[in-house]
Design a protein around this motif. Structure first.
Motif, PDB file in Angstrom:
ATOM      1  N   PHE A 159       0.831  -1.211   0.000  1.00 36.33           N
ATOM      2  CA  PHE A 159       0.000   0.000   0.000  1.00 36.33           C
ATOM      3  C   PHE A 159       0.864   1.260   0.000  1.00 36.33           C
ATOM      4  CE2 PHE A 159      -2.423   3.399   1.905  1.00 36.33           C
ATOM      5  CZ  PHE A 159      -3.698   3.243   1.404  1.00 36.33           C
ATOM      6  N   GLY A 160       1.949   1.237   0.773  1.00 34.10           N
ATOM      7  CA  GLY A 160       2.786   2.418   0.869  1.00 34.10           C
ATOM      8  C   GLY A 160       3.997   2.164   1.738  1.00 34.10           C
ATOM      9  N   TYR A 161       4.680   3.263   2.075  1.00 37.45           N
ATOM     10  CA  TYR A 161       5.942   3.174   2.816  1.00 37.45           C
ATOM     11  C   TYR A 161       5.964   4.221   3.925  1.00 37.45           C
ATOM     12  CZ  TYR A 161       7.459   0.457  -1.233  1.00 37.45           C
ATOM     13  OH  TYR A 161       7.551  -0.488  -2.225  1.00 37.45           O
ATOM     14  N   THR A 162       6.713   3.897   4.988  1.00 36.64           N
ATOM     15  CA  THR A 162       6.926   4.829   6.081  1.00 36.64           C
ATOM     16  C   THR A 162       8.354   4.666   6.575  1.00 36.64           C
ATOM     17  OG1 THR A 162       5.955   5.692   8.133  1.00 36.64           O
ATOM     18  CG2 THR A 162       6.145   3.299   7.945  1.00 36.64           C
ATOM     19  N   ILE A 163       8.794   5.556   7.467  1.00 37.63           N
ATOM     20  CA  ILE A 163      10.120   5.448   8.078  1.00 37.63           C
ATOM     21  C   ILE A 163      10.002   4.608   9.345  1.00 37.63           C
ATOM     22  CG2 ILE A 163      12.106   6.708   8.994  1.00 37.63           C
ATOM     23  CD1 ILE A 163      11.115   9.167   7.446  1.00 37.63           C
ATOM     24  N   MET A 164      11.029   3.813   9.601  1.00 41.74           N
ATOM     25  CA  MET A 164      11.028   2.935  10.775  1.00 41.74           C
ATOM     26  C   MET A 164      12.360   3.053  11.499  1.00 41.74           C
ATOM     27  SD  MET A 164      10.233  -1.131  10.785  1.00 41.74           S
ATOM     28  CE  MET A 164      10.942  -2.272  11.954  1.00 41.74           C
ATOM     29  N   ASN A 165      12.290   3.221  12.816  1.00 44.66           N
ATOM     30  CA  ASN A 165      13.474   3.218  13.675  1.00 44.66           C
ATOM     31  C   ASN A 165      13.346   2.043  14.631  1.00 44.66           C
ATOM     32  OD1 ASN A 165      15.591   3.634  15.427  1.00 44.66           O
ATOM     33  ND2 ASN A 165      15.064   5.750  15.939  1.00 44.66           N
ATOM     34  N   ASP A 166      14.146   1.028  14.404  1.00 40.82           N
ATOM     35  CA  ASP A 166      14.149  -0.176  15.239  1.00 40.82           C
ATOM     36  C   ASP A 166      15.161   0.034  16.364  1.00 40.82           C
ATOM     37  OD1 ASP A 166      13.832  -2.805  16.145  1.00 40.82           O
ATOM     38  OD2 ASP A 166      15.354  -3.571  14.767  1.00 40.82           O
TER      39      ASP A 166
END
Length: 330
Positions: A159-166
């Motif tokens: 559907f889409g993309y986001t930023i991720m901080n693991d």
């Protein structure tokens, strides 16, 4: 299109589109989860029914994580990251042959997701770290097929993309993975997502000839840029990660699939491994991590106070008897 969740400070959660510098609620009380389930084409139809004047200024709300994930899979898709981190763990920089055979991932905790600007409250750790990632968000698709997808079918459900901080406590992670399982408590205390979901069609100009997403990603601690990379340096493009996740399993709307940490300083541990020292220093309370990804935006994560947990005893050494000892009645 940009899709977000927010609060205006009264405790009410809004869900809808970001249009310019305003947030506009979905019509008819729709939620992000429902829009994801209906798929990208339906999201465009819904978007056509709203106008920016229906919303409020983005500056008047506080953004939340853009979705409540159904699950979070986190891959390790950047060869350069694996090469550097391996040196920080066992002193030997290598990429094992098994890494090239298939994209590897672990499941992390969907119940400790943090939104933009929301501080992470880490466990007791001497090696707190960030991980700069881009994540694909799964939505609905024609036919609603979910298992054993081909790469082409998987492309249709992104559907889409986001930023991720693991966020990562590297000392805890290292201990856990010596037992050949995990990571667990070294990771599951916090994952930041945001600032919104940008729909997949917005990224078509950034796709290279092999389907890799050629967008820039940078990470800063305070004002210092720690790392930068192209997301297209992944070993597999996102549709192949999604297809692998669906093998003999299912992906569903609301699933989040992280790329894994970018190379070239996408986390501190990679640099520790390459430099042979804790340079830059581990994160501490008061630090601010800022991630900037082309085509998506900026995700800021402050580091809050450490939260000690009640101690548990170590494992007891047991007799390994195979039969219960009978007790004599008193």
């Amino acid at each position: 299109m940009r899709i977000a969740r927010w609060t205006d400070g009264t405790g009410t959660v809004g869900e809808g589109f970001v249009v310019g510098d305003r947030v506009v609620p979905f019509p008819d009380g729709l939620t992000v989860a429902e829009v994801l389930a209906r798929g990208l084409a339906e999201a465009h139809r819904v978007f056509a029914t709203v106008t920016a004047s229906d919303g409020v200024a983005l500056s008047d709300v506080r953004l939340l994580a853009p979705l409540v994930p159904a699950s979070i899979r986190d891959f390790v898709a950047f060869e350069e990251h694996v090469e550097g981190v391996s040196a920080s763990v066992d002193g030997k920089s290598e990429v094992v042959p098994e890494w090239y055979q298939a994209p590897t991932f672990y499941f992390t905790n969907p119940h400790t997701v943090l939104g933009p600007g929301e501080p992470v409250l880490p466990p007791v750790t001497e090696r707190l770290d960030f991980e700069l990632e881009v994540a694909a968000v799964i939505g609905g698709a024609p036919g609603d097929r979910r298992a054993n997808l081909t790469a082409d079918e998987a492309r249709e459900v992104i559907f889409g993309y986001t930023i991720m901080n693991d966020w990562s406590a590297r000392d805890l992670q290292s201990r856990e993975m010596k037992v050949r399982l995990g990571p667990a408590k070294g990771k599951d205390f916090g994952t930041s997502l945001g600032p919104w979901i940008v729909t997949a069609d917005e990224f078509e100009p950034f796709l290279d000839d092999e389907g890799f997403l050629a967008i820039r990603a940078e990470v800063y601690v305070g004002d210092e840029r720690i790392g930068h990379d192209l997301v297209s340096n992944m070993g597999w493009p996102f549709p192949e990660l999604v297809a692998y996740a669906s093998r003999n399993a299912r992906v569903v709307p609301g699933d989040v699939l992280g790329s894994g940490t970018t190379g070239n300083g996408g986390c501190l541990a990679e640099l520790w491994g390459r430099r042979g020292s804790l340079d830059p220093r581990p994160l501490t309370e008061g630090d601010t991590v800022r991630m900037v990804v082309e085509g998506i935006g900026e995700l800021v994560g402050p580091v809050g106070a450490v939260v000690p947990a009640p101690e548990l005893p170590p494992a007891r050494e047991r007799s390994r008897h195979r039969a219960r000892e009978e007790r004599v009645p008193r």
